[in-house]
Design a protein around this motif. Sequence first.
Motif, PDB file in Angstrom:
ATOM      1  N   LEU A   9       0.828  -1.202   0.000  1.00 49.34           N
ATOM      2  CA  LEU A   9       0.000   0.000   0.000  1.00 49.34           C
ATOM      3  C   LEU A   9       0.866   1.258   0.000  1.00 49.34           C
ATOM      4  O   LEU A   9       1.768   1.405   0.822  1.00 49.34           O
ATOM      5  CB  LEU A   9      -0.902   0.000   1.245  1.00 49.34           C
ATOM      6  CG  LEU A   9      -1.710   1.277   1.515  1.00 49.34           C
ATOM      7  CD1 LEU A   9      -2.714   1.527   0.399  1.00 49.34           C
ATOM      8  CD2 LEU A   9      -2.411   1.174   2.866  1.00 49.34           C
ATOM      9  N   ALA A  10       0.585   2.185  -0.922  1.00 51.65           N
ATOM     10  CA  ALA A  10       1.285   3.471  -0.974  1.00 51.65           C
ATOM     11  C   ALA A  10       0.270   4.597  -0.770  1.00 51.65           C
ATOM     12  O   ALA A  10      -0.600   4.810  -1.619  1.00 51.65           O
ATOM     13  CB  ALA A  10       2.002   3.639  -2.315  1.00 51.65           C
ATOM     14  N   GLU A  11       0.368   5.286   0.337  1.00 49.24           N
ATOM     15  CA  GLU A  11      -0.573   6.354   0.703  1.00 49.24           C
ATOM     16  C   GLU A  11       0.132   7.297   1.669  1.00 49.24           C
ATOM     17  O   GLU A  11       0.653   6.856   2.702  1.00 49.24           O
ATOM     18  CB  GLU A  11      -1.821   5.740   1.346  1.00 49.24           C
ATOM     19  CG  GLU A  11      -2.719   6.688   2.102  1.00 49.24           C
ATOM     20  CD  GLU A  11      -3.317   7.781   1.220  1.00 49.24           C
ATOM     21  OE1 GLU A  11      -3.117   8.967   1.559  1.00 49.24           O
ATOM     22  OE2 GLU A  11      -3.965   7.447   0.209  1.00 49.24           O
ATOM     23  N   ASP A  12       0.160   8.597   1.349  1.00 52.27           N
ATOM     24  CA  ASP A  12       0.938   9.524   2.174  1.00 52.27           C
ATOM     25  C   ASP A  12       0.207  10.006   3.425  1.00 52.27           C
ATOM     26  O   ASP A  12       0.844  10.530   4.335  1.00 52.27           O
ATOM     27  CB  ASP A  12       1.414  10.719   1.341  1.00 52.27           C
ATOM     28  CG  ASP A  12       0.264  11.549   0.799  1.00 52.27           C
ATOM     29  OD1 ASP A  12      -0.702  10.954   0.287  1.00 52.27           O
ATOM     30  OD2 ASP A  12       0.339  12.788   0.863  1.00 52.27           O
ATOM     31  N   HIS A  13      -1.101   9.839   3.494  1.00 53.06           N
ATOM     32  CA  HIS A  13      -1.846  10.249   4.691  1.00 53.06           C
ATOM     33  C   HIS A  13      -1.910   9.083   5.685  1.00 53.06           C
ATOM     34  O   HIS A  13      -2.503   8.040   5.381  1.00 53.06           O
ATOM     35  CB  HIS A  13      -3.248  10.710   4.316  1.00 53.06           C
ATOM     36  CG  HIS A  13      -3.252  11.994   3.549  1.00 53.06           C
ATOM     37  ND1 HIS A  13      -3.317  12.033   2.161  1.00 53.06           N
ATOM     38  CD2 HIS A  13      -3.189  13.286   3.967  1.00 53.06           C
ATOM     39  CE1 HIS A  13      -3.301  13.297   1.766  1.00 53.06           C
ATOM     40  NE2 HIS A  13      -3.218  14.078   2.829  1.00 53.06           N
ATOM     41  N   THR A  14      -1.325   9.279   6.845  1.00 52.37           N
ATOM     42  CA  THR A  14      -1.192   8.205   7.824  1.00 52.37           C
ATOM     43  C   THR A  14      -2.536   7.642   8.257  1.00 52.37           C
ATOM     44  O   THR A  14      -2.705   6.417   8.353  1.00 52.37           O
ATOM     45  CB  THR A  14      -0.429   8.704   9.065  1.00 52.37           C
ATOM     46  OG1 THR A  14       0.849   9.204   8.646  1.00 52.37           O
ATOM     47  CG2 THR A  14      -0.227   7.577  10.063  1.00 52.37           C
ATOM     48  N   ILE A  20      -7.047   1.805   5.801  1.00 52.06           N
ATOM     49  CA  ILE A  20      -7.093   0.783   4.754  1.00 52.06           C
ATOM     50  C   ILE A  20      -6.465  -0.514   5.242  1.00 52.06           C
ATOM     51  O   ILE A  20      -7.001  -1.610   5.019  1.00 52.06           O
ATOM     52  CB  ILE A  20      -6.373   1.283   3.488  1.00 52.06           C
ATOM     53  CG1 ILE A  20      -7.121   2.484   2.895  1.00 52.06           C
ATOM     54  CG2 ILE A  20      -6.265   0.164   2.442  1.00 52.06           C
ATOM     55  CD1 ILE A  20      -6.355   3.202   1.806  1.00 52.06           C
ATOM     56  N   ILE A  21      -5.345  -0.394   5.928  1.00 49.38           N
ATOM     57  CA  ILE A  21      -4.668  -1.587   6.462  1.00 49.38           C
ATOM     58  C   ILE A  21      -5.589  -2.325   7.430  1.00 49.38           C
ATOM     59  O   ILE A  21      -5.731  -3.550   7.374  1.00 49.38           O
ATOM     60  CB  ILE A  21      -3.358  -1.193   7.175  1.00 49.38           C
ATOM     61  CG1 ILE A  21      -2.336  -0.685   6.150  1.00 49.38           C
ATOM     62  CG2 ILE A  21      -2.778  -2.374   7.951  1.00 49.38           C
ATOM     63  CD1 ILE A  21      -1.103  -0.053   6.769  1.00 49.38           C
ATOM     64  N   ALA A  34       3.415  -4.627   3.178  1.00 54.80           N
ATOM     65  CA  ALA A  34       4.194  -3.433   3.514  1.00 54.80           C
ATOM     66  C   ALA A  34       3.360  -2.207   3.175  1.00 54.80           C
ATOM     67  O   ALA A  34       2.407  -2.282   2.391  1.00 54.80           O
ATOM     68  CB  ALA A  34       5.516  -3.398   2.746  1.00 54.80           C
ATOM     69  N   ASP A  35       3.726  -1.066   3.773  1.00 56.82           N
ATOM     70  CA  ASP A  35       3.059   0.186   3.411  1.00 56.82           C
ATOM     71  C   ASP A  35       4.108   1.280   3.269  1.00 56.82           C
ATOM     72  O   ASP A  35       5.155   1.241   3.907  1.00 56.82           O
ATOM     73  CB  ASP A  35       1.996   0.563   4.444  1.00 56.82           C
ATOM     74  CG  ASP A  35       2.560   0.755   5.838  1.00 56.82           C
ATOM     75  OD1 ASP A  35       2.836   1.915   6.212  1.00 56.82           O
ATOM     76  OD2 ASP A  35       2.727  -0.253   6.564  1.00 56.82           O
TER      77      ASP A  35
END
Length: 220
Positions: A9-14, A20-21, A34-35
């Motif tokens: 998963l690639a997402e800049d907002h923690t 999502i995780i 991994a993220d």
Amino acid sequence: MKNTIKVLLAEDHTIVRNGIISLLNDETDIEIVADAKNGQEVIAYLKSGLEPDVILTDINMPDMNGIELINELRADYPQIKILILTMMEHEKYVTLCLDAGAHGYLLKNVNIAEIVFAIKQITSGYKYICTGISLNLLAQTNLRDINNGSNNSKSDVEISKREIEILSLIAQGYTNSEIADKLFTSKRTIEGNRQNLLEKTGTKNTAALVSFVVRNRIID
């Protein structure tokens, strides 16, 4: 026994990333391996030897955005499926991502069931565009057809009464889970029906399926 689908998963907002995780962790056949906060971190993971089946990525990210990431992946990791999850719903971004090599495109207002369905669709070799965008594209296509005076004849594809019910609900924007609830069946059954309809009609995604059945007057 089914193989687990490994997702990076690639997402800049923690907060969004953690949400999502948390939701995908409930899925028995999908694993977040991994993220990352941007495309550079994704590439670093891959260079370290991580082998995900799917990369679920936003478009707007710092350092390396989603479009740049798609280009990197298509060049060096063509076996990995790419699924976009974004707030950007304009047709130009959908086209840009799919032309670059993405296998699917979702808006962040979809529910977890549609994310799961999209992941399974693209790992099965299909492309997927979320229902909301599909309906927008369909409306634009129908408008262009009206303006151009085009007219399609009815298809000879045989569609059952139950499949017509399902198609009507798909066209209204319902997810597989919601359709299953309305028709008193299981989500897995609806997924199977949707897949059968794609194969019957020779379409590759929900947008093309809805366009096919409406333009051929299978549903109104």
